[in-house]
Write a protein that holds these residues in place. Structure first.
Motif, PDB file in Angstrom:
ATOM      1  N   LYS A  54       1.006  -1.188  17.038  1.00  0.00           N
ATOM      2  CA  LYS A  54       1.531  -1.875  15.830  1.00  0.00           C
ATOM      3  C   LYS A  54       1.297  -0.762  14.767  1.00  0.00           C
ATOM      4  CE  LYS A  54       0.367  -6.614  16.739  1.00  0.00           C
ATOM      5  NZ  LYS A  54      -0.497  -7.910  16.165  1.00  0.00           N
ATOM      6  N   PRO A  55       1.991   0.536  15.178  1.00  0.00           N
ATOM      7  CA  PRO A  55       1.777   1.649  13.910  1.00  0.00           C
ATOM      8  C   PRO A  55       2.307   1.274  12.670  1.00  0.00           C
ATOM      9  CG  PRO A  55       3.610   1.974  15.736  1.00  0.00           C
ATOM     10  CD  PRO A  55       2.972   0.691  15.928  1.00  0.00           C
ATOM     11  N   VAL A  56       1.580   1.903  11.837  1.00  0.00           N
ATOM     12  CA  VAL A  56       2.123   1.845  10.528  1.00  0.00           C
ATOM     13  C   VAL A  56       2.437   3.345  10.064  1.00  0.00           C
ATOM     14  CG1 VAL A  56       0.769  -0.071   9.546  1.00  0.00           C
ATOM     15  CG2 VAL A  56      -0.276   2.097   9.418  1.00  0.00           C
ATOM     16  N   ARG A  57       3.605   3.486   9.457  1.00  0.00           N
ATOM     17  CA  ARG A  57       4.000   5.054   9.340  1.00  0.00           C
ATOM     18  C   ARG A  57       4.301   5.176   7.548  1.00  0.00           C
ATOM     19  NH1 ARG A  57       2.011   8.125  12.889  1.00  0.00           N
ATOM     20  NH2 ARG A  57       2.324   7.545  15.026  1.00  0.00           N
TER      21      ARG A  57
ATOM     22  N   ALA B  70      -6.296  -5.719   5.414  1.00  0.00           N
ATOM     23  CA  ALA B  70      -5.460  -4.604   4.901  1.00  0.00           C
ATOM     24  C   ALA B  70      -4.536  -3.957   5.796  1.00  0.00           C
ATOM     25  CB  ALA B  70      -6.534  -3.569   4.274  1.00  0.00           C
ATOM     26  N   PHE B  71      -4.736  -3.937   7.197  1.00  0.00           N
ATOM     27  CA  PHE B  71      -3.999  -3.555   8.173  1.00  0.00           C
ATOM     28  C   PHE B  71      -2.620  -4.448   8.200  1.00  0.00           C
ATOM     29  CE2 PHE B  71      -1.989  -3.364  12.505  1.00  0.00           C
ATOM     30  CZ  PHE B  71      -1.681  -2.172  12.444  1.00  0.00           C
ATOM     31  N   GLU B  72      -2.985  -5.833   8.229  1.00  0.00           N
ATOM     32  CA  GLU B  72      -1.939  -6.566   8.230  1.00  0.00           C
ATOM     33  C   GLU B  72      -1.019  -6.521   7.105  1.00  0.00           C
ATOM     34  OE1 GLU B  72      -0.577  -8.460  10.607  1.00  0.00           O
ATOM     35  OE2 GLU B  72      -1.954  -7.431  11.806  1.00  0.00           O
ATOM     36  N   THR B  73      -1.625  -6.160   5.786  1.00  0.00           N
ATOM     37  CA  THR B  73      -0.792  -6.294   4.873  1.00  0.00           C
ATOM     38  C   THR B  73       0.187  -4.925   4.847  1.00  0.00           C
ATOM     39  OG1 THR B  73      -2.575  -6.929   3.187  1.00  0.00           O
ATOM     40  CG2 THR B  73      -0.752  -5.747   2.163  1.00  0.00           C
ATOM     41  N   LEU B  74      -0.429  -4.100   5.503  1.00  0.00           N
ATOM     42  CA  LEU B  74       0.596  -2.581   5.464  1.00  0.00           C
ATOM     43  C   LEU B  74       1.668  -2.924   6.542  1.00  0.00           C
ATOM     44  CD1 LEU B  74      -1.824   0.386   5.819  1.00  0.00           C
ATOM     45  CD2 LEU B  74      -0.436  -0.192   3.921  1.00  0.00           C
ATOM     46  N   ARG B  75       1.212  -3.587   7.856  1.00  0.00           N
ATOM     47  CA  ARG B  75       2.191  -3.694   8.676  1.00  0.00           C
ATOM     48  C   ARG B  75       3.266  -4.828   8.166  1.00  0.00           C
ATOM     49  NH1 ARG B  75       3.390  -7.129  12.572  1.00  0.00           N
ATOM     50  NH2 ARG B  75       1.685  -8.729  12.083  1.00  0.00           N
TER      51      ARG B  75
ATOM     52  N   VAL C  44       5.851  -0.132  -1.645  1.00  0.00           N
ATOM     53  CA  VAL C  44       4.288   0.503  -1.876  1.00  0.00           C
ATOM     54  C   VAL C  44       3.361  -0.572  -1.941  1.00  0.00           C
ATOM     55  CG1 VAL C  44       3.118   1.763  -3.658  1.00  0.00           C
ATOM     56  CG2 VAL C  44       5.531   1.990  -3.559  1.00  0.00           C
ATOM     57  N   VAL C  45       2.152  -0.284  -1.231  1.00  0.00           N
ATOM     58  CA  VAL C  45       1.095  -1.193  -1.196  1.00  0.00           C
ATOM     59  C   VAL C  45      -0.215  -0.371  -1.885  1.00  0.00           C
ATOM     60  CG1 VAL C  45      -0.594  -2.179   0.330  1.00  0.00           C
ATOM     61  CG2 VAL C  45       1.655  -2.341   0.883  1.00  0.00           C
TER      62      VAL C  45
ATOM     63  N   SER D  38       4.382  -5.545   5.262  1.00  0.00           N
ATOM     64  CA  SER D  38       5.326  -5.020   4.101  1.00  0.00           C
ATOM     65  C   SER D  38       6.153  -3.912   4.497  1.00  0.00           C
ATOM     66  CB  SER D  38       4.300  -4.847   2.912  1.00  0.00           C
ATOM     67  OG  SER D  38       3.496  -3.330   3.431  1.00  0.00           O
ATOM     68  N   GLU D  39       5.853  -3.167   5.725  1.00  0.00           N
ATOM     69  CA  GLU D  39       6.370  -2.161   6.288  1.00  0.00           C
ATOM     70  C   GLU D  39       6.435  -1.050   5.013  1.00  0.00           C
ATOM     71  OE1 GLU D  39      10.229  -3.784   7.233  1.00  0.00           O
ATOM     72  OE2 GLU D  39       9.586  -3.855   9.315  1.00  0.00           O
ATOM     73  N   ALA D  40       5.154  -0.851   4.687  1.00  0.00           N
ATOM     74  CA  ALA D  40       4.854   0.164   3.491  1.00  0.00           C
ATOM     75  C   ALA D  40       5.244   1.455   3.848  1.00  0.00           C
ATOM     76  CB  ALA D  40       3.504   0.164   3.303  1.00  0.00           C
TER      77      ALA D  40
END
Length: 453
Positions: free
Chosen positions: A209-212, A176-181, A137-138, A183-185
């Motif tokens: 570099k999608p986040v899902r 913020a995007f790098e934090t999501l990527r 969780v982020v 951490s594999e949130a």
């Protein structure tokens, strides 16, 4: 479909007070409210005077709650220490909130350790609706200070066994995007307009570099259906809503998997909806102003506190089968809408619904001015990808009926341009239309339907 986890949470709270599972929640709330009335009258200077003529034993049903006086935000701003029911050394956290306007004194809300623990307990069970120990969780909410909303979420998620990163509100898209990527949130918690902008940043600035995340929880501001649609389309996630405010102890209500309204935190709070003008209680299904009373607060109980938020209690039972009452999506702040000609009003929520469906818009600022004898709505729209298109944005804003009518009659001018719109970065500051006209024309009650649509 499983029931909301708040059902089991409520059952445990009933047992803790010697009541069997299945006891009518209203009976529990009535008993806790009487205790709160006696406690507040004996310890708070404000309620000692305000409740002097009220005998708690005379509150025999929840219908009798309407006999109790309201507490207003102005009361909190005028006398913080008048509300305290504990000694200062027993206060674990104090939150200072700016009130609407530029000259009003701030409100200060105090919490004892027990008050903070009850919020953690509510967050623990509410988050378990869509989160378990397999999740990462982020949290894009304030979390640096002990007892802040991010810190309380961190504690709650630890009880679920989740890995959690409390990153703070979004102020830099790339970071913020790098934090999501990194951490594999799988779950993201944040402020609606900020997460919308973040979801639109990634395809244009970080292709490939999608986040899902599987789930997203939106809180701290109006949740536009446009934001929900955009996030679910961009991230392939399920979006849930949470309703709360600092005065409630940060947690107030949360959606279950059916997403048919926000299940209320009924173990700690008693909710009502009243007519904004008369204060008369409204039946389920009718829109009005949300009012709440704390039932378990130790440091600073509040009785019939007027939130200024417009919503309704949904009639009937949720499809998940829970008997807990549900609040509909909040439609905006009743006293922060700007007045328009003919006694109508316009709110930030109206503009959100009109503009945020546009895939190029990340956020916007709005101001109402007076020029040449007529009103001017000035919008500065922040884009994140694609060309700026003020004509398209104007068409979207004119889809709001009252705006279109006034523009056609020459009573309202639109000034819409791309620009560096203010980007809110706190979990307490609410977005609003800045009214720069004569004060007599501003701050009209929000126009809301009397019943659901």
């Amino acid at each position: 479909m499983p029931r909301t986890p708040l059902d089991g949470w409520m059952a445990r709270r009933l047992r803790a007070h010697g009541l069997p599972p299945g006891t009518d929640t209203g009976l529990y709330q009535l008993a806790r409210l009487r205790e709160t009335l006696d406690y507040a009258r004996s310890r708070s200077r404000f309620y000692r005077d305000r409740l002097a003529q009220i005998d708690s034993a005379s509150i025999r049903s929840l219908d009798d709650v309407a006999r109790l006086p309201f507490t207003f935000p102005e009361d909190l701003a005028a006398g913080f220490h008048e509300f305290l029911c504990v000694s200062p050394r027993e206060v674990e956290r104090i939150v200072t909130l700016a009130t609407s306007g530029t000259t009003a004194p701030p409100k200060r809300i105090a919490f004892a350790s027990e008050d903070q623990e009850r919020t953690v307990d509510f967050f623990h069970h509410g988050m378990s609706t869509f989160t378990d120990r397999t999740d990462r969780v982020v949290v894009f909410m304030p979390g640096a200070a002990e007892g802040s909303v991010g810190d309380l979420l961190r504690r709650a998620l630890a009880r679920l066994g989740c890995a959690a990163v409390v990153s703070g509100p979004v102020s830099d898209y790339g970071r913020a995007f790098e934090t999501l990527r990194r951490s594999e949130a799988t779950c993201v918690v944040g402020i609606p307009c900020q997460l919308l902008a973040l979801s639109r940043y990634a395809p244009s600035r970080a292709p490939g570099k999608p986040v899902r995340p599987r789930s997203v929880l939106l809180s701290s501001d109006y949740v536009s259906p446009a934001v929900v649609r955009a996030l679910e389309a961009a991230w392939g996630c399920t979006v849930y809503g949470h309703y709360g405010m600092t005065e409630m102890g940060l947690g107030g209500a949360v959606e279950c998997r059916e997403r048919q309204g926000y299940h209320l935190r009924e173990a700690d709070l008693l909710f009502e909806v009243v007519d904004g003008a008369s204060g008369r209680p409204l039946p389920d299904g009718e829109y009005g102003e949300v009012v709440f009373s704390t039932l378990t607060r130790r440091a600073m109980p509040l009785i019939r506190y007027r939130t200024g938020d417009a919503s309704r209690i949904l009639p009937g039972t949720c499809s998940c089968g829970s008997p807990l009452r549900r609040l509909d999506r909040v439609r905006g702040r009743m006293r922060e809408a700007v007045g328009l000609e003919g006694g109508l009003s316009l709110s930030m929520a109206d503009l959100d619904d009109a503009l945020l469906d546009d895939p190029g818009v990340s956020t916007f600022s709005a101001a109402m001015e007076r020029r040449g004898g007529r009103d001017r709505l000035r919008l500065r729209v922040r884009t994140i990808r694609g060309p700026a298109d003020p004509r398209r944005w104007a068409a979207r804003v004119r889809a709001i009926p009252v705006v279109d009518d006034l523009v056609r009659r020459g009573r309202l001018e639109l000034d819409i341009l791309p620009g560096a719109a203010a980007f809110p970065t706190t979990g307490t500051a609410k977005r609003r239309i800045a009214d720069r006209r004569d004060p007599a024309r501003s701050a009209k009650p929000l126009d809301i339907p009397r019943s659901g649509r």
